[in-house]
Enzyme design. Sequence first.
Site, PDB file in Angstrom:
ATOM      1  N   GLY A 194     -26.533 -76.889 -73.839  1.00 26.71           N
ATOM      2  CA  GLY A 194     -26.782 -76.258 -74.923  1.00 26.71           C
ATOM      3  C   GLY A 194     -27.025 -74.662 -74.659  1.00 26.71           C
ATOM      4  O   GLY A 194     -26.379 -74.036 -75.660  1.00 26.71           O
ATOM      5  N   ILE A 204     -31.139 -81.576 -71.838  1.00 22.61           N
ATOM      6  CA  ILE A 204     -29.816 -81.028 -72.247  1.00 22.61           C
ATOM      7  C   ILE A 204     -29.319 -80.634 -70.855  1.00 22.61           C
ATOM      8  O   ILE A 204     -28.378 -79.815 -70.482  1.00 22.61           O
ATOM      9  CB  ILE A 204     -30.098 -79.497 -72.923  1.00 22.61           C
ATOM     10  CG1 ILE A 204     -30.811 -78.763 -72.253  1.00 22.61           C
ATOM     11  CG2 ILE A 204     -30.456 -79.996 -74.284  1.00 22.61           C
ATOM     12  CD1 ILE A 204     -30.999 -77.507 -72.963  1.00 22.61           C
ATOM     13  N   ILE A 254     -43.899 -77.046 -59.378  1.00 24.02           N
ATOM     14  CA  ILE A 254     -42.558 -77.452 -59.665  1.00 24.02           C
ATOM     15  C   ILE A 254     -42.538 -78.928 -59.651  1.00 24.02           C
ATOM     16  O   ILE A 254     -43.033 -79.648 -58.671  1.00 24.02           O
ATOM     17  CB  ILE A 254     -41.744 -77.006 -58.415  1.00 24.02           C
ATOM     18  CG1 ILE A 254     -41.508 -75.389 -58.461  1.00 24.02           C
ATOM     19  CG2 ILE A 254     -40.165 -77.661 -58.713  1.00 24.02           C
ATOM     20  CD1 ILE A 254     -41.499 -74.684 -59.707  1.00 24.02           C
ATOM     21  N   LEU A 255     -42.114 -79.504 -60.837  1.00 23.30           N
ATOM     22  CA  LEU A 255     -42.428 -80.910 -61.076  1.00 23.30           C
ATOM     23  C   LEU A 255     -41.598 -81.878 -60.339  1.00 23.30           C
ATOM     24  O   LEU A 255     -41.454 -82.856 -59.818  1.00 23.30           O
ATOM     25  CB  LEU A 255     -42.144 -81.158 -62.499  1.00 23.30           C
ATOM     26  CG  LEU A 255     -43.281 -80.596 -63.605  1.00 23.30           C
ATOM     27  CD1 LEU A 255     -42.721 -80.846 -64.936  1.00 23.30           C
ATOM     28  CD2 LEU A 255     -44.773 -80.896 -63.296  1.00 23.30           C
ATOM     29  N   ASN A 256     -40.248 -81.149 -59.991  1.00 25.67           N
ATOM     30  CA  ASN A 256     -39.220 -81.889 -59.256  1.00 25.67           C
ATOM     31  C   ASN A 256     -38.288 -80.787 -58.602  1.00 25.67           C
ATOM     32  O   ASN A 256     -37.673 -80.218 -59.553  1.00 25.67           O
ATOM     33  CB  ASN A 256     -38.436 -82.781 -60.144  1.00 25.67           C
ATOM     34  CG  ASN A 256     -37.132 -83.636 -59.533  1.00 25.67           C
ATOM     35  OD1 ASN A 256     -36.666 -82.988 -58.395  1.00 25.67           O
ATOM     36  ND2 ASN A 256     -36.743 -84.679 -59.617  1.00 25.67           N
ATOM     37  N   LYS A 266     -35.769 -80.803 -56.780  1.00 25.10           N
ATOM     38  CA  LYS A 266     -34.348 -80.871 -57.094  1.00 25.10           C
ATOM     39  C   LYS A 266     -33.669 -80.403 -58.435  1.00 25.10           C
ATOM     40  O   LYS A 266     -32.956 -79.746 -58.481  1.00 25.10           O
ATOM     41  CB  LYS A 266     -33.796 -82.313 -56.621  1.00 25.10           C
ATOM     42  CG  LYS A 266     -32.648 -82.411 -56.506  1.00 25.10           C
ATOM     43  CD  LYS A 266     -32.068 -83.862 -55.663  1.00 25.10           C
ATOM     44  CE  LYS A 266     -30.737 -83.727 -55.259  1.00 25.10           C
ATOM     45  NZ  LYS A 266     -30.379 -85.303 -54.965  1.00 25.10           N
ATOM     46  N   GLN A 281     -31.656 -76.206 -61.968  1.00 20.44           N
ATOM     47  CA  GLN A 281     -31.880 -75.329 -63.189  1.00 20.44           C
ATOM     48  C   GLN A 281     -31.655 -73.857 -62.845  1.00 20.44           C
ATOM     49  O   GLN A 281     -30.926 -72.715 -63.378  1.00 20.44           O
ATOM     50  CB  GLN A 281     -33.050 -75.429 -63.875  1.00 20.44           C
ATOM     51  CG  GLN A 281     -33.258 -76.617 -64.665  1.00 20.44           C
ATOM     52  CD  GLN A 281     -32.410 -76.674 -65.844  1.00 20.44           C
ATOM     53  OE1 GLN A 281     -32.448 -75.672 -66.602  1.00 20.44           O
ATOM     54  NE2 GLN A 281     -31.205 -77.457 -65.671  1.00 20.44           N
ATOM     55  N   VAL A 295     -38.793 -72.888 -65.551  1.00 19.69           N
ATOM     56  CA  VAL A 295     -37.895 -71.965 -64.497  1.00 19.69           C
ATOM     57  C   VAL A 295     -36.526 -71.877 -65.300  1.00 19.69           C
ATOM     58  O   VAL A 295     -35.805 -70.972 -64.400  1.00 19.69           O
ATOM     59  CB  VAL A 295     -37.669 -72.704 -63.137  1.00 19.69           C
ATOM     60  CG1 VAL A 295     -39.220 -72.969 -62.600  1.00 19.69           C
ATOM     61  CG2 VAL A 295     -37.051 -74.138 -63.511  1.00 19.69           C
ATOM     62  N   GLU A 347     -34.999 -70.557 -67.549  1.00 21.29           N
ATOM     63  CA  GLU A 347     -34.372 -69.170 -68.307  1.00 21.29           C
ATOM     64  C   GLU A 347     -35.088 -67.984 -67.146  1.00 21.29           C
ATOM     65  O   GLU A 347     -34.206 -67.001 -66.922  1.00 21.29           O
ATOM     66  CB  GLU A 347     -35.069 -69.056 -69.436  1.00 21.29           C
ATOM     67  CG  GLU A 347     -34.435 -69.825 -70.386  1.00 21.29           C
ATOM     68  CD  GLU A 347     -34.931 -69.727 -71.742  1.00 21.29           C
ATOM     69  OE1 GLU A 347     -35.919 -69.125 -72.060  1.00 21.29           O
ATOM     70  OE2 GLU A 347     -34.222 -70.412 -72.754  1.00 21.29           O
TER      71      GLU A 347
END
Lengths: 316, 739
Positions: free
Chosen positions: B248, B475, B623-625, B627, B632, B697, B699
């Site tokens: 998006g 997205i 940082i939630l994940n 990977k 991103q 993260v 952007e």
Amino acid sequence: MRAFTFERANAPVEAAAAVARTPGAKFIAGGTNLLDLMKLQIETPTHLVDVNGLKLDTIEPTPEGGLRIGALVRNTDLAADERVRRDYGVLSRALLAGASGQLRNRATTAGNLLQRTRCPYFYDTAQPCNKREPGSGCSALDGFSRQLGIIGVSDACIATNPSDMAVAMRALDATVETVRPDGMARKIPIAEFHRLPGETPHVETTLEPGELITAVTLPPPLGGRQIYRKVRDRASYAFALVSVAAVIQRDGTGRLAVGGVAHKPWRVEAAEADLPRGAKAVTERLLAGAKSTHDNAFKVLLVERTLGAVISEARS
Amino acid sequence: MRFDTPATTNPIDQLKVVGQPTDRIDGRYKTTGTAAYAYERHDVVPEQAYGFVLGSAIAKGRIAAMHVEDAKTAPGVLAIVTTLDMPRLERGMMNAAYLFGGPIIQHYHQAIAVVVAETFEQARAAAYLIRVDYQSEAGKFDLAAEAPNATLIGDDSGEGSSGPPEVRVGDFEGAFAAAAVKLDESYTTPDESHAMMEPHATIAAWDGDRLTLWTSNQMIAWGKRSIAKILGIPAQNVRLDSPYIGGGFGAKLFIRADAVLAALAAKAAHRPVKLALTRPLIANNTTHRPATIQRIRIGANRDGTITAIAHESTSGNLAEGKPETAVSQTRLLYAGANRLMAMRLTPLDLPEGNAMRAPGEAPGMMALEVAMDEMAEKLGLDPVEFRILNDTQVDPEKLDRRFSHRDLVGCLRLGAERFGWDKRSPRPAQVRDGRWLIGAGVAAGFRNNLLTKSGARVRLDRQGVVTVETDMTDIGTGSYTIIAQTAAEMMGVTLDKVVVRLGDSAFPASAGSGGQWGANNATAGVYAACVKLREAVAQQLGFNAADAEFSNGDVRSGNRSVPLSQAASAGELVAEDLIEYGDLAKTHQQSTFAAHFVEVGVDAATGEVRVRRMLAVCAAGRILNPKSARSQVIGAMTMGVGAALMEELAVDKRRGFFVNHDLAGYEVPVHADIPHQEVVFLDEVDPMSSPMKAKGVAELGICGVGAAVANAVYNATGIRIRDYPLTLDKLIDRLPEAV
């Protein structure tokens, strides 16, 4: 896309005759360019003659010591052919510099020669374009023309030929073999195959209606250093801003053709005499009479500097 | 749940599931082609007909007449709706352009008709049979020519960068005049297209006066309200469903012509209608990142302390459109007592400018961080050290307002070490590797962190399966996975016991995907709902919710342990809540930080610029994940390379449109352009952001990249280019003589 009828041809003359007798008919082989253009209604054939079954897909040695490349040999196969890689490196490199793996798997030798310009105005049916709609005018002349031609252009059209393969074939002095609807075969030197735009930019080759390309022949190997240098904004999958196909011998003589600058692969044999004097001298003759726009004036210097890099690579 | 004091220890801190580099739970569906995108949802409703959208062939004016007779009688045609069939429709939220209705043409490729037919090919062929009589009018298409007429304007990007028309702190002019070392330069960034893989696409079906849209939309709740407003129907009669979105980048924040025309076409054809905008329509029919002209002035003492900083930006848009908020990061990034920020806007008749990945900051940082590089050179300072010297831990406009957590210095220092910055030649044009001139560049990365309310519903069934429902979207970012990780952590179950359902407006409204706010807010909303579910479970099982532990599929307190599933033995338990925020974001500035390092090679003959390696060090809370977060950031870095080196919508200033409106003409980086990327996340949490202690993260990863590339090109060649993209034509006449 307009509705169209479709037939599969079994022999070259039969295919040529089928196209000749149906107004608005076209050949289709790989379809990598034609189908895109049909979807945008830039091409609106009424009838398609599928030539994929014509068995023109082999590469054979010629009695003269060259190679005869069938019209339907896919770009991938041509680039990978051992003889081509060994004796015509500039052609293999040019092919691999074009398009993407998927497209090269599908695209044919003849189709590559016949691909149409990538001028953005040609691609937008709401905009005037003499190539798409003769007499409507050229939007590119005072529009966005960064990608477009600087030599051999006309007031009617400044489009470029987008092929990499054809630039290498021009340097190699290939010959296009055809068959006409009446069964007559002829040989067209690649230098005479593509036309300059003049007042009729919609007529891009010297093929006659219904005339079918059957093969491209390469003369005996030239030896020398064979270089294809394609300059572009990104590293892959982009059309050339400028490209140089070169075959340069140990003594500094050689041949050059340039892509991305004209309506056809651009070669001026007389300019090649200046090769030992360096890129600047060659470029002055090669691009004598160049007529660039504000957007693409940089191409003149780019040709010179790219030629310089190619010449020094050949010497190294 | 109201979040108005900094987070303390909570179940997320266990980090058994959250914080782990889990593979995407939707990955297998995407790689096997079983994740159905909007246009592929053949099974949701029978009898789908095909729509094809026709765009205006002029940029400005009006339609005098449309001749549809030939199209109407073309094979397979079921219905045609033209813009002359109805008055101009209302606009959706946050959009400047009108999407359909009435004779007035605001921009090129504005939708003027939709043709519905039994097949796609029939609809397309018939659309080309429509003849249109236009009355063309002269328009304004040249930003540089119109810029002198631009007027001051304040605005909010809607995605977290904002500002009044002018911000003044101290006495900028006086301090700049008195500064020992000064820079005053202008920079330009071009119009850019989102160029996401999946085009805008919608299937629309009416059931009486109720409308369902299977679509591709980042912000479901906005979309629902907008389509209702545009069509003049009650919002409760609309359902949007958007479980998978093929990219998006801001292009799908809003309802666009695909959704509106699918709805109108379905009504006219009395059939469900599916349609997608064709690639050539997207650049001019939808939104784009507007071009900017930016002026930056920096004054400093000889020791490198910034005493005065000004950043002014001019952009253009349709009347009622917004400015590109390109100065917003400069309000916060560096210290300096005397400051001036200003935004100006001038009307243009090009298509609508609107949000694209890091609106404001992305183009703003492309200018500011080159200016900082130039200033460092004037001062004889290393650009890393110059930035560190001017770091601030407080809002430079309000010195008593601190950042919630800011470690830009840590990013720069670690990045310099990991990248080998000390090996860079401070003098430009010194390093050569064969045909390549080699250079390295650095830039800070900065992007605000937005807090916005977000809701979720959580169900527990008798098999112990936890199902999360929220209208949050994925997205391509990893929302499915981090939401599953959050629910698993909260309920003490493994990921295979969690089902996540997203993107349906029947689910509780979430933050949605935009402004890099999705991850933190949407997971915080799931956290809130899970807290409620834990309470319901505890009550059901006779535990005190405060001391019940949820782990390994059990609920435990003291010596007593009961399987979680038992709480649902008498029937499914359902809990719903949302996270709402107090004023922590007002009392503290919440932002994310990065340092971007880039090495480029510039072809000494042709001026072709190729990136050789890239490093980003990011400080963005928990940082939630790692990977999916890395994915991103590398995607954003790639987009930053595109902005630096090749992306530009070419404006035809006579005819008023973006000429290169397909992916052959609008080049974005391909694999061969991106040889090596490394991403490092600083190990940190931000307790002010939410119970998740996370920030965005997606952007941050693009902000600053373009400048780092431009600075590397300067370091390689000694040529400073201030007009993006840095294509070879801007370099070639200044490169050293060929050998």
